[in-house]
Motif scaffolding. Sequence first.
Motif, PDB file in Angstrom:
ATOM      1  N   GLU A  54       0.818  -1.212   0.000  1.00 52.85           N
ATOM      2  CA  GLU A  54       0.000   0.000   0.000  1.00 52.85           C
ATOM      3  C   GLU A  54       0.850   1.259   0.000  1.00 52.85           C
ATOM      4  OE1 GLU A  54      -2.955  -0.114   3.070  1.00 52.85           O
ATOM      5  OE2 GLU A  54      -4.102  -1.674   2.064  1.00 52.85           O
ATOM      6  N   ALA A  55       1.976   1.254   0.683  1.00 52.68           N
ATOM      7  CA  ALA A  55       2.844   2.436   0.691  1.00 52.68           C
ATOM      8  C   ALA A  55       3.313   2.771  -0.718  1.00 52.68           C
ATOM      9  CB  ALA A  55       4.050   2.204   1.606  1.00 52.68           C
ATOM     10  N   PHE A  56       3.621   1.751  -1.499  1.00 48.76           N
ATOM     11  CA  PHE A  56       4.093   1.967  -2.865  1.00 48.76           C
ATOM     12  C   PHE A  56       2.959   2.123  -3.868  1.00 48.76           C
ATOM     13  CE2 PHE A  56       7.989   0.330  -1.049  1.00 48.76           C
ATOM     14  CZ  PHE A  56       8.953   1.089  -1.697  1.00 48.76           C
ATOM     15  N   GLY A  57       1.735   1.713  -3.504  1.00 49.52           N
ATOM     16  CA  GLY A  57       0.659   1.705  -4.486  1.00 49.52           C
ATOM     17  C   GLY A  57      -0.601   2.437  -4.109  1.00 49.52           C
ATOM     18  N   ASN A  58      -0.659   3.052  -2.922  1.00 50.10           N
ATOM     19  CA  ASN A  58      -1.845   3.800  -2.513  1.00 50.10           C
ATOM     20  C   ASN A  58      -1.528   5.282  -2.442  1.00 50.10           C
ATOM     21  OD1 ASN A  58      -2.860   1.238  -2.130  1.00 50.10           O
ATOM     22  ND2 ASN A  58      -3.799   1.685  -0.179  1.00 50.10           N
ATOM     23  N   ALA A  59      -2.544   6.073  -2.689  1.00 55.85           N
ATOM     24  CA  ALA A  59      -2.383   7.527  -2.659  1.00 55.85           C
ATOM     25  C   ALA A  59      -3.694   8.163  -2.223  1.00 55.85           C
ATOM     26  CB  ALA A  59      -1.989   8.039  -4.044  1.00 55.85           C
ATOM     27  N   VAL A 111       1.226   7.481 -14.071  1.00 54.32           N
ATOM     28  CA  VAL A 111       1.090   8.908 -14.337  1.00 54.32           C
ATOM     29  C   VAL A 111       1.147   9.712 -13.034  1.00 54.32           C
ATOM     30  CG1 VAL A 111      -1.445   8.972 -14.281  1.00 54.32           C
ATOM     31  CG2 VAL A 111      -0.197  10.614 -15.667  1.00 54.32           C
ATOM     32  N   ARG A 112       0.769   9.107 -11.928  1.00 52.52           N
ATOM     33  CA  ARG A 112       0.764   9.793 -10.636  1.00 52.52           C
ATOM     34  C   ARG A 112       2.175  10.193 -10.193  1.00 52.52           C
ATOM     35  NH1 ARG A 112      -2.933  10.715  -6.884  1.00 52.52           N
ATOM     36  NH2 ARG A 112      -4.449   9.563  -8.073  1.00 52.52           N
ATOM     37  N   LEU A 113       3.203   9.519 -10.699  1.00 50.66           N
ATOM     38  CA  LEU A 113       4.576   9.847 -10.311  1.00 50.66           C
ATOM     39  C   LEU A 113       4.938  11.288 -10.663  1.00 50.66           C
ATOM     40  CD1 LEU A 113       6.391   6.577 -11.366  1.00 50.66           C
ATOM     41  CD2 LEU A 113       5.865   7.325  -9.047  1.00 50.66           C
ATOM     42  N   GLY A 114       4.537  11.726 -11.827  1.00 45.95           N
ATOM     43  CA  GLY A 114       4.910  13.065 -12.278  1.00 45.95           C
ATOM     44  C   GLY A 114       3.841  14.118 -12.067  1.00 45.95           C
ATOM     45  N   PHE A 115       2.599  13.685 -11.897  1.00 46.06           N
ATOM     46  CA  PHE A 115       1.505  14.647 -11.797  1.00 46.06           C
ATOM     47  C   PHE A 115       0.351  14.033 -11.026  1.00 46.06           C
ATOM     48  CE2 PHE A 115      -2.636  16.019 -13.384  1.00 46.06           C
ATOM     49  CZ  PHE A 115      -2.567  17.380 -13.127  1.00 46.06           C
ATOM     50  N   HIS A 116      -0.302  14.852 -10.223  1.00 42.84           N
ATOM     51  CA  HIS A 116      -1.553  14.447  -9.590  1.00 42.84           C
ATOM     52  C   HIS A 116      -2.444  15.677  -9.477  1.00 42.84           C
ATOM     53  CE1 HIS A 116       1.346  15.252  -6.334  1.00 42.84           C
ATOM     54  NE2 HIS A 116       0.348  15.892  -5.775  1.00 42.84           N
ATOM     55  N   ALA A 117      -3.721  15.441  -9.488  1.00 45.55           N
ATOM     56  CA  ALA A 117      -4.698  16.531  -9.485  1.00 45.55           C
ATOM     57  C   ALA A 117      -4.649  17.313  -8.176  1.00 45.55           C
ATOM     58  CB  ALA A 117      -6.103  15.971  -9.713  1.00 45.55           C
ATOM     59  N   SER A 118      -5.127  18.520  -8.227  1.00 49.39           N
ATOM     60  CA  SER A 118      -5.212  19.361  -7.039  1.00 49.39           C
ATOM     61  C   SER A 118      -6.080  18.676  -5.994  1.00 49.39           C
ATOM     62  CB  SER A 118      -5.821  20.713  -7.427  1.00 49.39           C
ATOM     63  OG  SER A 118      -5.978  21.518  -6.289  1.00 49.39           O
ATOM     64  N   GLY A 119      -5.623  18.649  -4.744  1.00 49.83           N
ATOM     65  CA  GLY A 119      -6.357  17.987  -3.669  1.00 49.83           C
ATOM     66  C   GLY A 119      -5.990  16.527  -3.512  1.00 49.83           C
ATOM     67  N   GLU A 120      -5.187  16.003  -4.432  1.00 48.46           N
ATOM     68  CA  GLU A 120      -4.727  14.628  -4.337  1.00 48.46           C
ATOM     69  C   GLU A 120      -3.250  14.631  -3.965  1.00 48.46           C
ATOM     70  OE1 GLU A 120      -5.679  12.472  -7.920  1.00 48.46           O
ATOM     71  OE2 GLU A 120      -7.799  12.414  -7.400  1.00 48.46           O
ATOM     72  N   ARG A 121      -2.739  13.457  -3.658  1.00 50.51           N
ATOM     73  CA  ARG A 121      -1.329  13.343  -3.298  1.00 50.51           C
ATOM     74  C   ARG A 121      -0.696  12.209  -4.080  1.00 50.51           C
ATOM     75  NH1 ARG A 121      -0.217  14.227   3.008  1.00 50.51           N
ATOM     76  NH2 ARG A 121       1.470  12.879   2.383  1.00 50.51           N
ATOM     77  N   ASN A 122       0.629  12.190  -4.067  1.00 48.83           N
ATOM     78  CA  ASN A 122       1.385  11.136  -4.706  1.00 48.83           C
ATOM     79  C   ASN A 122       1.296   9.878  -3.841  1.00 48.83           C
ATOM     80  OD1 ASN A 122       3.320   9.802  -6.369  1.00 48.83           O
ATOM     81  ND2 ASN A 122       4.176  11.794  -6.876  1.00 48.83           N
ATOM     82  N   TYR A 123       2.026   8.836  -4.217  1.00 50.14           N
ATOM     83  CA  TYR A 123       2.034   7.607  -3.438  1.00 50.14           C
ATOM     84  C   TYR A 123       2.549   7.867  -2.031  1.00 50.14           C
ATOM     85  CZ  TYR A 123       1.117   5.353  -7.833  1.00 50.14           C
ATOM     86  OH  TYR A 123       0.534   4.986  -9.011  1.00 50.14           O
ATOM     87  N   HIS A 124       1.983   7.152  -1.065  1.00 51.38           N
ATOM     88  CA  HIS A 124       2.330   7.337   0.346  1.00 51.38           C
ATOM     89  C   HIS A 124       3.826   7.212   0.612  1.00 51.38           C
ATOM     90  CE1 HIS A 124      -1.867   7.456   1.126  1.00 51.38           C
ATOM     91  NE2 HIS A 124      -2.084   6.164   1.237  1.00 51.38           N
ATOM     92  N   ILE A 125       4.496   6.325  -0.122  1.00 47.24           N
ATOM     93  CA  ILE A 125       5.914   6.057   0.142  1.00 47.24           C
ATOM     94  C   ILE A 125       6.761   7.325   0.043  1.00 47.24           C
ATOM     95  CG2 ILE A 125       6.477   5.380  -2.234  1.00 47.24           C
ATOM     96  CD1 ILE A 125       7.868   3.770   0.997  1.00 47.24           C
ATOM     97  N   PHE A 126       6.416   8.232  -0.870  1.00 44.48           N
ATOM     98  CA  PHE A 126       7.198   9.459  -1.013  1.00 44.48           C
ATOM     99  C   PHE A 126       7.118  10.319   0.244  1.00 44.48           C
ATOM    100  CE2 PHE A 126       6.236   8.493  -5.551  1.00 44.48           C
ATOM    101  CZ  PHE A 126       7.540   8.168  -5.909  1.00 44.48           C
ATOM    102  N   TYR A 127       5.954  10.412   0.836  1.00 41.19           N
ATOM    103  CA  TYR A 127       5.776  11.210   2.045  1.00 41.19           C
ATOM    104  C   TYR A 127       6.432  10.525   3.242  1.00 41.19           C
ATOM    105  CZ  TYR A 127       2.650  13.427  -1.166  1.00 41.19           C
ATOM    106  OH  TYR A 127       2.143  14.054  -2.273  1.00 41.19           O
ATOM    107  N   GLN A 128       6.401   9.187   3.249  1.00 39.71           N
ATOM    108  CA  GLN A 128       7.063   8.457   4.321  1.00 39.71           C
ATOM    109  C   GLN A 128       8.578   8.642   4.239  1.00 39.71           C
ATOM    110  OE1 GLN A 128       5.403   4.576   3.593  1.00 39.71           O
ATOM    111  NE2 GLN A 128       3.482   5.067   4.628  1.00 39.71           N
ATOM    112  N   LEU A 129       9.116   8.621   3.028  1.00 37.54           N
ATOM    113  CA  LEU A 129      10.554   8.864   2.848  1.00 37.54           C
ATOM    114  C   LEU A 129      10.924  10.278   3.271  1.00 37.54           C
ATOM    115  CD1 LEU A 129      11.206   7.095  -0.574  1.00 37.54           C
ATOM    116  CD2 LEU A 129      12.060   6.395   1.669  1.00 37.54           C
ATOM    117  N   LEU A 130      10.104  11.244   2.900  1.00 35.35           N
ATOM    118  CA  LEU A 130      10.370  12.626   3.288  1.00 35.35           C
ATOM    119  C   LEU A 130      10.371  12.788   4.805  1.00 35.35           C
ATOM    120  CD1 LEU A 130       8.289  14.685   0.709  1.00 35.35           C
ATOM    121  CD2 LEU A 130      10.763  14.714   0.999  1.00 35.35           C
TER     122      LEU A 130
END
Length: 190
Positions: free
Chosen positions: A111-116, A154-173
Amino acid sequence: LYTREILESYRQEGLLRSQNLGDSNAKRLGPHVYSIADRSYRQMMSEKRKSQSILISGESGAGKTETTKIVMLYLTTLGSNTSGSEEGGGSAEGEKLSIMERVLQSNPILEAFGNAKTLRNDNSSRFGKFIELGFNRAGVLQGAKVQTYLLEKVRLGFHASGERNYHIFYQLLRGASEEQHQKYCFHDGI
């Protein structure tokens, strides 16, 4: 709706039905995910040994992940080693985790790599899973394989306003040190 007693009532009905026993006038249990899982297991264990598939689908937030866990619990309950030596154990320290427990414990990583976060769901799966459970001829669960597919790239480079990228990116940050933030050009407010 998913108590041990309800699970047991569907297991008993399935067992009687598979052996052509029971009162034909008795009120049958209503539709339930346990009934679907039971029928699948019984057909797999019948003389013809038919391979089975259960497709769990639905809209965002409909409970697909939870339903998958419930089906796996039911199937592994039917396919548990009755001696308790290998499969029936718990997750106490020092004990071997059951196959089902290992598959379910892999879920947060997947889910961390595939949920957003989407506009409709804070934890929306952007991928599908194919879980293959392997049973021996006695009906005891022997192994499992999880495959993921259709990752929303497509979510890697762009996501709509109000949405977020995959959870893993925020966990890494969140886990990165200040030095790593500077080294990899992580910026606040991403």
